[in-house]
Each structure stands twice: as structure tokens, then as C-alpha cells.
Design an enzyme around this catalytic site. Structure first.
Site, PDB file in Angstrom:
ATOM      1  N   LYS A   1     -33.279  23.123  21.035  1.00 24.78           N
ATOM      2  CA  LYS A   1     -33.524  24.228  22.159  1.00 24.78           C
ATOM      3  C   LYS A   1     -33.255  25.429  21.571  1.00 24.78           C
ATOM      4  O   LYS A   1     -32.132  26.139  21.331  1.00 24.78           O
ATOM      5  CB  LYS A   1     -32.693  23.875  23.367  1.00 24.78           C
ATOM      6  CG  LYS A   1     -33.426  24.661  24.520  1.00 24.78           C
ATOM      7  CD  LYS A   1     -32.580  25.294  25.600  1.00 24.78           C
ATOM      8  CE  LYS A   1     -31.965  26.699  25.159  1.00 24.78           C
ATOM      9  NZ  LYS A   1     -32.630  27.639  25.140  1.00 24.78           N
TER      10      LYS A   1
ATOM     11  N   GLU B   1     -20.208  27.466  17.592  1.00 20.26           N
ATOM     12  CA  GLU B   1     -20.274  28.730  16.480  1.00 20.26           C
ATOM     13  C   GLU B   1     -20.437  29.860  17.502  1.00 20.26           C
ATOM     14  O   GLU B   1     -21.669  29.849  18.165  1.00 20.26           O
ATOM     15  CB  GLU B   1     -21.391  28.749  15.386  1.00 20.26           C
ATOM     16  CG  GLU B   1     -21.405  27.542  14.425  1.00 20.26           C
ATOM     17  CD  GLU B   1     -20.337  27.923  13.375  1.00 20.26           C
ATOM     18  OE1 GLU B   1     -19.532  28.731  13.503  1.00 20.26           O
ATOM     19  OE2 GLU B   1     -20.314  26.815  12.471  1.00 20.26           O
TER      20      GLU B   1
ATOM     21  N   CYS C   1     -23.311  37.647  14.014  1.00 23.21           N
ATOM     22  CA  CYS C   1     -21.735  37.108  14.494  1.00 23.21           C
ATOM     23  C   CYS C   1     -20.817  37.672  13.448  1.00 23.21           C
ATOM     24  O   CYS C   1     -19.578  37.816  13.624  1.00 23.21           O
ATOM     25  CB  CYS C   1     -21.829  35.668  14.623  1.00 23.21           C
ATOM     26  SG  CYS C   1     -22.472  34.681  13.217  1.00 23.21           S
TER      27      CYS C   1
ATOM     28  N   GLU D   1     -17.100  42.102  21.225  1.00 25.03           N
ATOM     29  CA  GLU D   1     -18.147  42.143  20.511  1.00 25.03           C
ATOM     30  C   GLU D   1     -19.311  42.610  20.994  1.00 25.03           C
ATOM     31  O   GLU D   1     -19.982  42.578  22.091  1.00 25.03           O
ATOM     32  CB  GLU D   1     -18.631  40.642  20.214  1.00 25.03           C
ATOM     33  CG  GLU D   1     -19.591  40.413  19.478  1.00 25.03           C
ATOM     34  CD  GLU D   1     -20.050  38.672  19.086  1.00 25.03           C
ATOM     35  OE1 GLU D   1     -20.312  38.141  20.231  1.00 25.03           O
ATOM     36  OE2 GLU D   1     -20.394  38.536  18.134  1.00 25.03           O
TER      37      GLU D   1
HETATM   38  P1  NAD Z   1     -26.042  32.973  24.471  1.00 23.18           P
HETATM   39  O1  NAD Z   1     -24.659  32.054  24.399  1.00 23.18           O
HETATM   40  O2  NAD Z   1     -26.579  33.921  25.543  1.00 23.18           O
HETATM   41  O3  NAD Z   1     -27.430  32.056  24.096  1.00 23.18           O
HETATM   42  C1  NAD Z   1     -27.487  31.062  22.918  1.00 23.18           C
HETATM   43  C2  NAD Z   1     -28.222  29.714  23.283  1.00 23.18           C
HETATM   44  O4  NAD Z   1     -27.452  28.873  24.499  1.00 23.18           O
HETATM   45  C3  NAD Z   1     -29.552  29.976  23.949  1.00 23.18           C
HETATM   46  O5  NAD Z   1     -30.566  29.309  23.391  1.00 23.18           O
HETATM   47  C4  NAD Z   1     -29.679  30.050  25.295  1.00 23.18           C
HETATM   48  O6  NAD Z   1     -30.677  29.705  25.857  1.00 23.18           O
HETATM   49  C5  NAD Z   1     -28.413  28.744  25.567  1.00 23.18           C
HETATM   50  N1  NAD Z   1     -27.580  28.650  26.688  1.00 23.18           N
HETATM   51  C6  NAD Z   1     -27.215  29.638  27.652  1.00 23.18           C
HETATM   52  N2  NAD Z   1     -26.750  29.646  28.535  1.00 23.18           N
HETATM   53  C7  NAD Z   1     -26.650  27.859  28.481  1.00 23.18           C
HETATM   54  C8  NAD Z   1     -26.045  27.042  29.247  1.00 23.18           C
HETATM   55  N3  NAD Z   1     -25.428  27.412  30.304  1.00 23.18           N
HETATM   56  N4  NAD Z   1     -26.048  25.843  28.669  1.00 23.18           N
HETATM   57  C9  NAD Z   1     -26.531  25.297  27.623  1.00 23.18           C
HETATM   58  N5  NAD Z   1     -27.220  26.415  27.060  1.00 23.18           N
HETATM   59  C10 NAD Z   1     -27.282  27.543  27.258  1.00 23.18           C
HETATM   60  O7  NAD Z   1     -26.121  33.768  23.044  1.00 23.18           O
HETATM   61  P2  NAD Z   1     -27.200  34.816  22.292  1.00 23.18           P
HETATM   62  O8  NAD Z   1     -27.012  35.974  23.287  1.00 23.18           O
HETATM   63  O9  NAD Z   1     -28.332  34.042  22.250  1.00 23.18           O
HETATM   64  O10 NAD Z   1     -26.642  34.805  20.874  1.00 23.18           O
HETATM   65  C11 NAD Z   1     -25.691  35.920  20.612  1.00 23.18           C
HETATM   66  C12 NAD Z   1     -24.195  35.353  20.488  1.00 23.18           C
HETATM   67  O11 NAD Z   1     -23.998  34.300  19.511  1.00 23.18           O
HETATM   68  C13 NAD Z   1     -23.067  36.291  19.855  1.00 23.18           C
HETATM   69  O12 NAD Z   1     -22.016  36.255  20.619  1.00 23.18           O
HETATM   70  C14 NAD Z   1     -23.134  35.686  18.532  1.00 23.18           C
HETATM   71  O13 NAD Z   1     -21.920  36.139  17.840  1.00 23.18           O
HETATM   72  C15 NAD Z   1     -23.145  34.317  18.640  1.00 23.18           C
HETATM   73  N6  NAD Z   1     -23.524  33.834  17.158  1.00 23.18           N
HETATM   74  C16 NAD Z   1     -22.587  32.989  16.573  1.00 23.18           C
HETATM   75  C17 NAD Z   1     -22.814  32.755  15.372  1.00 23.18           C
HETATM   76  C18 NAD Z   1     -21.764  31.923  14.541  1.00 23.18           C
HETATM   77  O14 NAD Z   1     -22.170  31.103  13.605  1.00 23.18           O
HETATM   78  N7  NAD Z   1     -20.508  31.949  14.922  1.00 23.18           N
HETATM   79  C19 NAD Z   1     -23.902  32.875  14.810  1.00 23.18           C
HETATM   80  C20 NAD Z   1     -25.165  33.557  15.363  1.00 23.18           C
HETATM   81  C21 NAD Z   1     -24.704  34.081  16.963  1.00 23.18           C
END
Ligand code: NAD
Length: 468
Positions: free
Chosen positions: A167, A242, A276, A369
């Protein structure tokens, strides 16, 4: 299922999502949402494909993954162009990302025939272990590095004999959809790797809750990660998380300050800080604080911000207007910035490279962050103080330290509670080394030599050799 981009729908249509180029603010595609019924059909299709996939000879599975890798290689410039358009990534980085997907698939393919069990000495028979695939795995990806982060889960999960439902994030489904087409064209079995675009709280949760999904690999915010972990508990579902970060860049007085200052901008401005692992807390030993800032300023100002399709561009826009507002909320207009770069005029979700000093900054900016091109500088007195400040966070994803003292480099690396430390560089992620977070930055590890093991269950079998 396959969801190809279709002609633009009405804005706000709940059945589809518009993909916007963040550098131009133009709608570049409209992608239909997966429906909950399609999720169910996708899980059933994936489960059937997985059984056939796991029954293939290991060498054949590896060959098929290598063909997928070759297809990605052949399409790498197209994939990079899509990433430039949907995520605003500078083209050099976007090309690296497509190549990283290829490399992840090749590396995982090499693991298929090395996924061995063990023979353990016991009385009365032979004891062996098997690394069994889990079944259907869901990978939920973020928008900041849509291609490589998806592949961190997809490649080892497939190699270990699983099917994968990916997804993508709402803002960036296009590279994922292209990877699905490439997988099918390269001959991967129908249904084995499917992309299901749609809103996280609907399609993401439907996948997380589906009893036919054995494991969830989630990359995204810590808030959503906690929610997913709680939902996985209902089925004792396997989960890798992650999550976010607020990583330190620790500069000791004995460091090569010119090198440290030259490297610092990319460590928090790469992908406009939507990383991240961004080293968004710069900790500088007090005795070299002013000298370091005077070296940092021209290095930050030299970062070229602009059209991501131009190979000379180092930093593109933020992903959306809403995200830019969020970033802005950490840096009020009248906030005294130690360094502030320039951005292009006109359309695009631009935000300037910004360095703040902790003493003149809202505490939120120093602690949370921001996920934008903003770093906060804090002085420290000695090694103990540096480690205390580095660890004064709920996150623990990455960190860098700059020193010429090798013993100190190892001492501090061991003392900082983070999963990925780098000495005299800002490297964090290689497909061949493990990656993941301490504390609230995550759970489990991806990449590296053990990546496939995270997509298996150990089965123990005892065979009696008693003849009575
Ligand atoms: P997000 O948590 O808003 O969304 C991530 C994914 O989760 C998207 O596909 C979204 O549609 C889905 N999602 C949202 N709500 C959900 C739910 N209730 N149930 C299931 N899926 C759901 O994050 P974002 O804004 O897309 O990404 C940014 C964040 O990701 C930052 O905090 C960043 O640090 C983190 N990140 C971490 C890593 C790592 O490896 N640690 C790598 C990249 C990004």
C-alpha cells in the site's frame, strides 16, 4: 489488483486520489482507490500465488527475482522521472533510488538459496529447523522515499517465499504502480506482488486487520506505527516498524571541522529534510561552536534549491502545501534564524534551508521531528554532555559523530542509543547492512544479511531414529 492511472476525476472524489507535482502544483494523475472488497480479493489471490511461489525450486525463485531486477534496471530512468514528478526528488537522487530497488532485488535473490535451517545435536534422532515463509505480507510505505522504502520490505519478503501486498502513500502511488507492471512483465506469478493504493485509515487498516495477512511492515510516523502495532496485537500478527527520528550530528572540537561543515548541509537537507535519518540536531562542542557555524553558513547557502528535474539541483520542494504549513509552524516568521537559504519564486511547495540556534528557538523545534529542511544547533561541553544531549529524545534511529579520536568514536557510538551510527560521514542506509530504530524509532530490522529471516518462521522438526 492493478490500478492504473486514469483521466482526472473531480477534485475531492472519495473514490480516487489526485497526484500533484510538488514543484509545479499541477495534477499529474488520478489514481482510483482500492475498495475494501478488492482488498479481500487481493489477499485471497496473493495467498494462492504464495503457495505456488513457495513450492518453486529455490534457484527458480531467485532467477525470477533477478528478472524483476533487470526489468527495474531497464526502466530506471522512467522510474526516476516518475519520482521527480510525484515526489519532487532531485533527478540524481531519484535515479539512485530506482537503482537501489534493482540492487535490493538482486541482493535478496542471492539469499533465496542461502536461507538455510540448522541441524541441532539431540538424543534419539535428528533435529532440523526450517525457515518457513509467513504467507501474505503487507508493506505500508510512506511518501518520502516511496520506491526504496517499499522495496526494503518487498524484495526480502518475496525472496523468503511470501506474497506481498504493497500500500503506497496517498501522495506517491505512481512508482509503486509502475513496479507492479514491471513485476508482471518480468514474469512474476500473477497475484504475487500487488499494489493497493488508497487512504491509510481505510485500505491500510483493512490490510492490517485482515486475518489472511501474516505480517505488516510499516514505515511512517510514530503515531500511526503505534496504532498499527496495537491492531496487529489482536491477531498476534508479526510487525516491523520503521518510524520517525530526530537524529544528532555531534561535532567534537578535535574533528576536521572543514569536512564536518561541508558534509552537514546534505545530512539535513537531502530530500528537503523529509528523511527519517535527517541529522536535524547539530550538537557542537562549545569551544568550536562559532568557528563551525561560520563554516556551515556558506555551505548551506551553496545548496541549490530548485527544479528537481535539473541535474544540478540539490534540494527540491516539500511534498505538499499542508506539509509546508506544518514545517512552518516550527519556525515562526519572526524566529531569529542563524542561517536561512533561498528558494525559487512561483508555484511549488518550497521551504528554505534553515538553521536555528537552540537558545533562540521554540522547544518544539528542538525536540520534535520537523521533517523539513530545518536543523537546530546546540552547544555541548564535553563527551558526557554530548551523549546526554544525543540521547535526550524518544527517538533513536540514526546519528553521526565527527572526531579524529578513534577511541572516542567507538565510545560515543556505543553510548548513543540509536540503530545507525556513522563516524566522520553521514551514511545510514546500505542494502547490505542492517537498518532500524531504537526506542520509538521502530521495531525490528530491515536490510542486511538477515533481511530474509524477518519474513520467515522457524519450524523445528525432530525425526526419531529409534528402530523400536
Ligand atoms: P504516515 O504515518 O502518515 O503514513 C505512512 C503510511 O501509512 C502511508 O501509506 C499512509 O497511507 C499509511 N497510513 C496512515 N494511517 C494509517 C492507518 N491508520 N492504518 C494503516 N496505514 C495507515 O507517514 P508519512 O507522513 O507518509 O511518512 C513520514 C514519516 O515516516 C516520518 O515520521 C518519517 O520519519 C517516517 N519514516 C521512517 C523511516 C524509517 O525507516 N524509520 C523511513 C521513511 C519515513
Amino acid at each position: 489488483m492493478s490500478a492504473a492511472p486514469s483521466p482526472p476525476a473531480e477534485p475531492g472524489d472519495p473514490a480516487s486520489q489526485q497526484v500533484v507535482n510538488p514543484a509545479t502544483e499541477e495534477v499529474i494523475a488520478t489514481v482510483p482507490h482500492t475498495t475494501p472488497e478488492e482488498v479481500d480479493a487481493a489477499v485471497r489471490g496473493a495467498a494462492a500465488a504464495q503457495r505456488r511461489w513457495a513450492a518453486l525450486a529455490p534457484a527458480e525463485r531467485a532467477r525470477q527475482l533477478r528478472r524483476f531486477a533487470s526489468a527495474v534496471d531497464g526502466a530506471r530512468h522512467d522510474l526516476a522521472a516518475i519520482e521527480v514528478a510525484e515526489a519532487g526528488h532531485p533527478v540524481a537522487g531519484a535515479t539512485w533510488e530506482a537503482e537501489n530497488v534493482r540492487d535490493l532485488l538482486d541482493y535478496a535473490a542471492g539469499g533465496v538459496e542461502r536461507l538455510t535451517g540448522r541441524q541441532i545435536p539431540v538424543a534419539g534422532g535428528v533435529n532440523i529447523t526450517f525457515a518457513e515463509p509467513l504467507g501474505v505480507v503487507t508493506v505500508i510505505a510512506p511518501w518520502n522515499f516511496p520506491m526504496p522504502v517499499a522495496a526494503w520490505g518487498v524484495a526480502p519478503a518475496l525472496a523468503a517465499g511470501n506474497a506481498v501486498l504493497l500500500k503506497p502513500a496517498e501522495a506517491t502511488p505512481l512508482t509503486a504502480l509502475r513496479l507492479e507492471v514491471l513485476a508482471q512483465a518480468s514474469g512474476l506469478p500473477e497475484g504475487l506482488f500487488q499494489v493497493l493504493p488508497g487512504p491509510g485509515p481505510v485500505i491500510g487498516e483493512a490490510l492490517v486487520d485482515h486475518p489472511g495477512v501474516a505480517k505488516v511492515v510499516f514505515t511512517g510516523s510514530t503515531a500511526v506505527g503505534k496504532r498499527i502495532m496495537a491492531r496487529c496485537a489482536a491477531h498476534v500478527k508479526r510487525v516491523t516498524l520503521e518510524l520517525g527520528g530526530k537524529s544528532p550530528n555531534i561535532v567534537f572540537a578535535d574533528a576536521d571541522l572543514e569536512r564536518a561543515a561541508a558534509a552537514a548541509p546534505a545530512s539535513f537537507l537531502d530530500n528537503a529534510g523529509q528523511d527519517c535519518c535527517a541529522r536535524s540536531r547539530i550538537l557542537i562542542q562549545r569551544s568550536v561552536h562559532d568557528r563551525f557555524l561560520s563554516l556551515l553558513e556558506p555551505a548551506v547557502r551553496a545548496v541549490t534549491v530548485g527544479d528537481p528535474a535539473d541535474p544540478a539541483t540539490a534540494m527540491g520542494p516539500l511534498i505538499s502545501a499542508a506539509h509546508r504549513e506544518r514545517v512552518r509552524s516550527y519556525v515562526p516568521e519572526d524566529s531569529p534564524a542563524a542561517i536561512r537559504g533561498a528558494v525559487p519564486e512561483g508555484p511549488g511547495f518550497w521551504y528554505p534551508p534553515t538553521v536555528l540556534e537552540a537558545h533562540a528557538t521554540d522547544r518544539r523545534a528542538a525536540a520534535e521531528e520537523i521533517f523539513g529542511p530545518v536543523a537546530v544547533v546546540t552547544p555541548f561541553d564535553d563527551e558526557e554532555d554530548a551523549v546526554r544531549l544525543a540521547n535526550a529524545t524518544d527517538y533513536g534511529l540514526a546519528g553521526s559523530l565527527w572526531t579524529r579520536d578513534a577511541a572516542r568514536a567507538l565510545r560515543v557510538s556505543r553510548a548513543v542509543a540509536a540503530g545507525n551510527l556513522s563516524v566522520n560521514s553521514h551514511s545510514s542506509v546500505r542494502y547490505s547492512t542492517p537498518f532500524g530504530g531504537f526506542k520509538q524509532s521502530g521495531l525490528g530490522r530491515e536490510l542486511g544479511p538477515d533481511a530474509l529471516a524477518a519474513f520467515t518462521e522457524t519450524k523445528n522438526v525432530f525425526l526419531s531414529t529409534d528402530d523400536g
